[in-house]
Design a protein around this motif. Structure first.
Motif, PDB file in Angstrom:
ATOM      1  N   SER A 117      -5.846   5.590  17.499  1.00  0.00           N
ATOM      2  CA  SER A 117      -5.716   6.213  16.177  1.00  0.00           C
ATOM      3  C   SER A 117      -4.350   5.846  15.624  1.00  0.00           C
ATOM      4  CB  SER A 117      -5.834   7.736  16.261  1.00  0.00           C
ATOM      5  OG  SER A 117      -7.043   8.143  16.858  1.00  0.00           O
ATOM      6  N   LEU A 118      -4.206   5.987  14.312  1.00  0.00           N
ATOM      7  CA  LEU A 118      -2.933   5.720  13.640  1.00  0.00           C
ATOM      8  C   LEU A 118      -2.497   6.960  12.867  1.00  0.00           C
ATOM      9  CD1 LEU A 118      -0.657   3.829  12.598  1.00  0.00           C
ATOM     10  CD2 LEU A 118      -2.223   3.122  10.783  1.00  0.00           C
ATOM     11  N   ILE A 119      -1.262   7.390  13.113  1.00  0.00           N
ATOM     12  CA  ILE A 119      -0.686   8.520  12.386  1.00  0.00           C
ATOM     13  C   ILE A 119       0.588   8.040  11.698  1.00  0.00           C
ATOM     14  CG2 ILE A 119       0.342  10.812  12.555  1.00  0.00           C
ATOM     15  CD1 ILE A 119      -1.265  11.222  15.140  1.00  0.00           C
ATOM     16  N   GLU A 120       0.666   8.221  10.396  1.00  0.00           N
ATOM     17  CA  GLU A 120       1.915   7.958   9.676  1.00  0.00           C
ATOM     18  C   GLU A 120       2.477   9.280   9.194  1.00  0.00           C
ATOM     19  OE1 GLU A 120       3.569   4.637   6.796  1.00  0.00           O
ATOM     20  OE2 GLU A 120       2.068   5.844   5.750  1.00  0.00           O
ATOM     21  N   VAL A 121       3.767   9.480   9.418  1.00  0.00           N
ATOM     22  CA  VAL A 121       4.434  10.712   8.990  1.00  0.00           C
ATOM     23  C   VAL A 121       5.494  10.364   7.959  1.00  0.00           C
ATOM     24  CG1 VAL A 121       5.706  12.754   9.701  1.00  0.00           C
ATOM     25  CG2 VAL A 121       4.081  11.691  11.289  1.00  0.00           C
ATOM     26  N   HIS A 122       5.393  10.988   6.785  1.00  0.00           N
ATOM     27  CA  HIS A 122       6.437  10.825   5.771  1.00  0.00           C
ATOM     28  C   HIS A 122       7.593  11.729   6.167  1.00  0.00           C
ATOM     29  CE1 HIS A 122       7.692  10.858   1.249  1.00  0.00           C
ATOM     30  NE2 HIS A 122       8.417  10.016   1.985  1.00  0.00           N
ATOM     31  N   THR A 123       8.588  11.118   6.788  1.00  0.00           N
ATOM     32  CA  THR A 123       9.700  11.869   7.344  1.00  0.00           C
ATOM     33  C   THR A 123      10.967  11.608   6.540  1.00  0.00           C
ATOM     34  OG1 THR A 123      10.831  12.377   9.442  1.00  0.00           O
ATOM     35  CG2 THR A 123      10.232  10.059   9.043  1.00  0.00           C
ATOM     36  N   LEU A 124      12.117  11.928   7.082  1.00  0.00           N
ATOM     37  CA  LEU A 124      13.368  11.878   6.319  1.00  0.00           C
ATOM     38  C   LEU A 124      14.510  11.419   7.203  1.00  0.00           C
ATOM     39  CD1 LEU A 124      15.055  12.699   3.748  1.00  0.00           C
ATOM     40  CD2 LEU A 124      15.306  14.945   4.829  1.00  0.00           C
ATOM     41  N   VAL A 147       0.846  -1.194   0.000  1.00  0.00           N
ATOM     42  CA  VAL A 147       0.000   0.000   0.000  1.00  0.00           C
ATOM     43  C   VAL A 147       0.880   1.242   0.000  1.00  0.00           C
ATOM     44  CG1 VAL A 147      -1.962  -1.103   1.132  1.00  0.00           C
ATOM     45  CG2 VAL A 147      -0.171  -0.047   2.526  1.00  0.00           C
ATOM     46  N   ASP A 148       0.342   2.325  -0.538  1.00  0.00           N
ATOM     47  CA  ASP A 148       1.108   3.573  -0.583  1.00  0.00           C
ATOM     48  C   ASP A 148       1.210   4.227   0.782  1.00  0.00           C
ATOM     49  OD1 ASP A 148       1.535   3.360  -3.317  1.00  0.00           O
ATOM     50  OD2 ASP A 148      -0.293   4.464  -3.815  1.00  0.00           O
ATOM     51  N   SER A 149       0.216   4.002   1.621  1.00  0.00           N
ATOM     52  CA  SER A 149       0.182   4.622   2.942  1.00  0.00           C
ATOM     53  C   SER A 149      -0.240   3.604   3.988  1.00  0.00           C
ATOM     54  CB  SER A 149      -0.799   5.803   2.952  1.00  0.00           C
ATOM     55  OG  SER A 149      -1.028   6.247   4.273  1.00  0.00           O
ATOM     56  N   ASN A 150       0.567   3.464   5.027  1.00  0.00           N
ATOM     57  CA  ASN A 150       0.184   2.573   6.117  1.00  0.00           C
ATOM     58  C   ASN A 150      -1.016   3.107   6.889  1.00  0.00           C
ATOM     59  OD1 ASN A 150       2.123   0.292   6.147  1.00  0.00           O
ATOM     60  ND2 ASN A 150       3.632   1.928   6.321  1.00  0.00           N
ATOM     61  N   ALA A 151      -1.276   4.405   6.770  1.00  0.00           N
ATOM     62  CA  ALA A 151      -2.454   4.972   7.421  1.00  0.00           C
ATOM     63  C   ALA A 151      -3.734   4.365   6.856  1.00  0.00           C
ATOM     64  CB  ALA A 151      -2.467   6.491   7.262  1.00  0.00           C
ATOM     65  N   ASP A 152      -3.686   3.910   5.602  1.00  0.00           N
ATOM     66  CA  ASP A 152      -4.860   3.285   4.989  1.00  0.00           C
ATOM     67  C   ASP A 152      -5.229   1.973   5.681  1.00  0.00           C
ATOM     68  OD1 ASP A 152      -4.926   5.347   3.178  1.00  0.00           O
ATOM     69  OD2 ASP A 152      -3.968   4.218   1.559  1.00  0.00           O
ATOM     70  N   ARG A 153      -4.270   1.388   6.369  1.00  0.00           N
ATOM     71  CA  ARG A 153      -4.529   0.115   7.030  1.00  0.00           C
ATOM     72  C   ARG A 153      -5.397   0.281   8.275  1.00  0.00           C
ATOM     73  NH1 ARG A 153       1.620  -2.352   6.231  1.00  0.00           N
ATOM     74  NH2 ARG A 153       1.063  -3.702   4.482  1.00  0.00           N
ATOM     75  N   ALA A 154      -5.521   1.502   8.770  1.00  0.00           N
ATOM     76  CA  ALA A 154      -6.315   1.731   9.975  1.00  0.00           C
ATOM     77  C   ALA A 154      -7.774   1.357   9.773  1.00  0.00           C
ATOM     78  CB  ALA A 154      -6.198   3.193  10.400  1.00  0.00           C
ATOM     79  N   VAL A 155      -8.296   1.605   8.574  1.00  0.00           N
ATOM     80  CA  VAL A 155      -9.713   1.355   8.322  1.00  0.00           C
ATOM     81  C   VAL A 155     -10.075  -0.112   8.506  1.00  0.00           C
ATOM     82  CG1 VAL A 155      -9.467   0.956   5.832  1.00  0.00           C
ATOM     83  CG2 VAL A 155     -11.616   1.859   6.738  1.00  0.00           C
ATOM     84  N   ALA A 156      -9.107  -0.999   8.307  1.00  0.00           N
ATOM     85  CA  ALA A 156      -9.366  -2.429   8.481  1.00  0.00           C
ATOM     86  C   ALA A 156      -9.697  -2.766   9.937  1.00  0.00           C
ATOM     87  CB  ALA A 156      -8.167  -3.246   8.022  1.00  0.00           C
ATOM     88  N   TYR A 157      -9.288  -1.893  10.845  1.00  0.00           N
ATOM     89  CA  TYR A 157      -9.537  -2.126  12.266  1.00  0.00           C
ATOM     90  C   TYR A 157     -10.540  -1.131  12.835  1.00  0.00           C
ATOM     91  CZ  TYR A 157      -5.486  -4.956  11.350  1.00  0.00           C
ATOM     92  OH  TYR A 157      -4.632  -5.876  10.794  1.00  0.00           O
ATOM     93  N   GLY A 158     -11.172  -0.370  11.950  1.00  0.00           N
ATOM     94  CA  GLY A 158     -12.225   0.525  12.382  1.00  0.00           C
ATOM     95  C   GLY A 158     -11.755   1.713  13.192  1.00  0.00           C
ATOM     96  N   PRO A 192      -9.406   5.641  13.150  1.00  0.00           N
ATOM     97  CA  PRO A 192      -8.930   6.702  12.253  1.00  0.00           C
ATOM     98  C   PRO A 192      -7.469   6.505  11.870  1.00  0.00           C
ATOM     99  CG  PRO A 192     -10.030   7.616  14.196  1.00  0.00           C
ATOM    100  CD  PRO A 192      -9.816   6.158  14.467  1.00  0.00           C
ATOM    101  N   GLY A 193      -7.151   6.805  10.619  1.00  0.00           N
ATOM    102  CA  GLY A 193      -5.779   6.768  10.137  1.00  0.00           C
ATOM    103  C   GLY A 193      -5.478   8.018   9.342  1.00  0.00           C
ATOM    104  N   GLU A 194      -4.321   8.587   9.560  1.00  0.00           N
ATOM    105  CA  GLU A 194      -3.967   9.840   8.886  1.00  0.00           C
ATOM    106  C   GLU A 194      -2.495   9.821   8.508  1.00  0.00           C
ATOM    107  OE1 GLU A 194      -4.341  14.688   9.678  1.00  0.00           O
ATOM    108  OE2 GLU A 194      -5.109  13.239  11.149  1.00  0.00           O
TER     109      GLU A 194
END
Length: 345
Positions: free
Chosen positions: A259-266, A216-227, A229-231
Motif C-alpha cells: 500500500s502507499l500512504i502519503e502524509v502532508h506533513t510540515l 500530480v497534486d497527490s503522490n497517493a494517486d500514483r498507486a492506482v497505476a500499480y494496482g 491502494p493509495g491514501e
C-alpha cells in the motif's frame, strides 16, 4: 515570461478524525513518541550549533557535517511505527531521526553515531544520514529514494520465510519523482510483497516547492497505476496516520500486498542546519501549525492529558535524551589509524 511556483499549503487540521475513538493509552503513547522525538531533535540542534562559530563552519564542532532534522514531521513516524515491532524493517530517508526514535533504535548508540564516536551504531563511521541498526532492522541513507529497493529485498525475504513481518519504506515527496520509486512500486505490486510505502510531503524538495516539481497534486494517486491502494493524509494528524497505517499494515501482514500512504506533513526547520530558507513563502506561519502543541491540546480537551501527565512525559523524554547525549560525548573518537577497518564484512 517567468512564472512563480504556486505557494505551498501548510497542512491544516481536518477536524474530528476516526482516531477520536482510539483507546486513551494508545493516544498517550502517540503523544509520548512525538515528545521524545521532538526533545531529541531539539537536543541535537543545541549540540550541533554549540561550537560551529565564529560564523558557521559546517565542518567544525562536536557534530561535523550536514544535519537534517525532522521537527514537525513527528506524526508520520509515530502513527506508522505504532503498528510495527522491531522484527519489522524500516528504511528511512536522510531526515531519519523521528523514525529511528519511533521504531525503537537505541538512543545512546544512535547519538554516539551522530557524534561520530566509537560507541555508535556504525562505530562513528556513518553519521546521522547512515544509521544502521540490525537489532531493530532500521536503516537510512543520504541518497534520495535509496530506501525503497532495499525494503523490497527485506519484504521478499520475509515472504519467503513464511512470516508476517513487513517492511516500511519511507521517502519524501521529491523522491517520488525518482525512478526507484516507480520501479519499487511496480515490483512490489507484481510480487505482492509485504511493504508499506510512505511518502512524507513536507512541501519542499530542498528549496523546490512540490507544486513546481510534481505533475500530480497527490503522490497517493500514483498507486492506482500499480494496482495498489493509495491514501493521502491531510492535516499532519497523527491519529489519521495511525488509522491509515493500521489498514496498510494489516493488508501487508495478511499477504495482500503493498500500500502507499502519503502524509502532508510540515518541516518546521531548514532542509539542513544553516539553511537560510529564503525560498519559503510559508516560513512565518509554519510555527503556528506545529503538530505537537496542537495534539497536546486535543488530548487535554479529551481528558487524556493534564498538567501532571504532560510534565511527566516531558521530563522522562528529557532524561532519556540527555543520557544519550552524555553517552555520546563520553564515547571515544575513532582512531584515524582504523579508517580502513570495517570497510568489508
Amino acid at each position: 515570461m517567468t512564472t512563480r511556483a504556486a505557494r505551498p499549503s501548510i497542512p491544516q487540521p481536518s477536524g474530528g478524525a476516526a482516531g477520536d475513538a482510539l483507546d486513551p493509552a494508545v493516544r498517550r503513547g502517540l503523544y509520548e513518541t512525538m515528545v521524545l522525538s521532538r526533545t531529541y531533535e531539539e537536543a541535537i540542534l543545541r549540540e550541533y550549533h554549540a561550537d560551529k562559530g565564529p560564523g558557521f563552519d559546517i565542518g567544525k564542532g562536536l557534530i561535523p557535517g550536514e544535519m537534517h532534522l525532522s521537527a514537525g514531521q513527528e506524526p508520520v513516524a509515530a502513527g506508522i511505527c505504532a503498528h510495527l515491532t522491531t522484527d519489522d524493517a524500516v528504511t528511512a530517508t536522510h531526515r531519519p531521526h523521528h523514525f529511528a526514535v519511533a521504531h525503537g533504535v537505541d538512543l545512546r548508540r544512535m547519538t554516539a553515531e551522530i557524534f561520530g564516536r566509537e560507541g555508535g551504531l556504525g562505530r562513528g563511521r556513518g553519521g546521522h544520514m547512515h544509521l544502521f541498526d540490525p537489532a531493530t532492522h532500521f536503516s537510512c541513507s543520504g541518497i534520495i529514494a535509496e530506501g525503497y529497493p532495499p525494503a523490497l529485498g527485506q519484504a521478499f525475504a520475509f515472504h519467503r520465510q513464511g512470516t508476517d513481518r513487513i517492511a516500511v519504506a519511507v521517502t519524501g515527496e521529491g523522491a517520488a519523482n525518482q525512478g526507484a520509486f516507480h520501479e519499487s512500486l511496480n515490483l512490489a505490486a507484481r510480487w505482492r510483497l509485504p511493504v508499506v510505502f510512505v511518502v512524507e510531503d513536507n512541501d519542499w524538495g530542498i528549496s523546490v516547492a512540490r507544486t513546481a516539481s510534481t505533475a500530480v497534486d497527490s503522490n497517493a494517486d500514483r498507486a492506482v497505476a500499480y494496482g495498489i491502494p493509495g491514501e493521502r493524509i491531510e492535516g499532519n494528524e497523527v491519529e489519521a496516520v495511525h488509522d491509515a497505517a493500521r489498514r496498510a499494515v494489516a493488508r501487508a501482514r495478511a499477504g495482500e500486498g503493498p500500500s502507499l500512504i502519503e502524509v502532508h506533513t510540515l518541516r518546521l526547520w531548514g532542509h539542513f542546519e544553516g539553511d537560510a530558507q529564503g525560498y519559503r513563502f510559508d516560513l512565518e506561519e509554519a510555527p503556528s501549525h506545529d503538530p505537537l502543541p496542537r495534539y497536546e491540546a486535543r488530548l487535554r480537551e479529551a481528558g487524556v492529558l493534564d498538567d501532571t501527565a504532560v510534565e511527566q512525559i516531558r521530563s522522562a523524554a528529557s532524561e532519556r535524551v540527555e543520557d544519550a547525549i552524555a553517552f555520546a560525548m563520553s564515547s571515544p573518537v575513532p582512531d584515524p589509524a582504523s579508517a580502513t577497518s570495517y570497510v568489508f564484512a
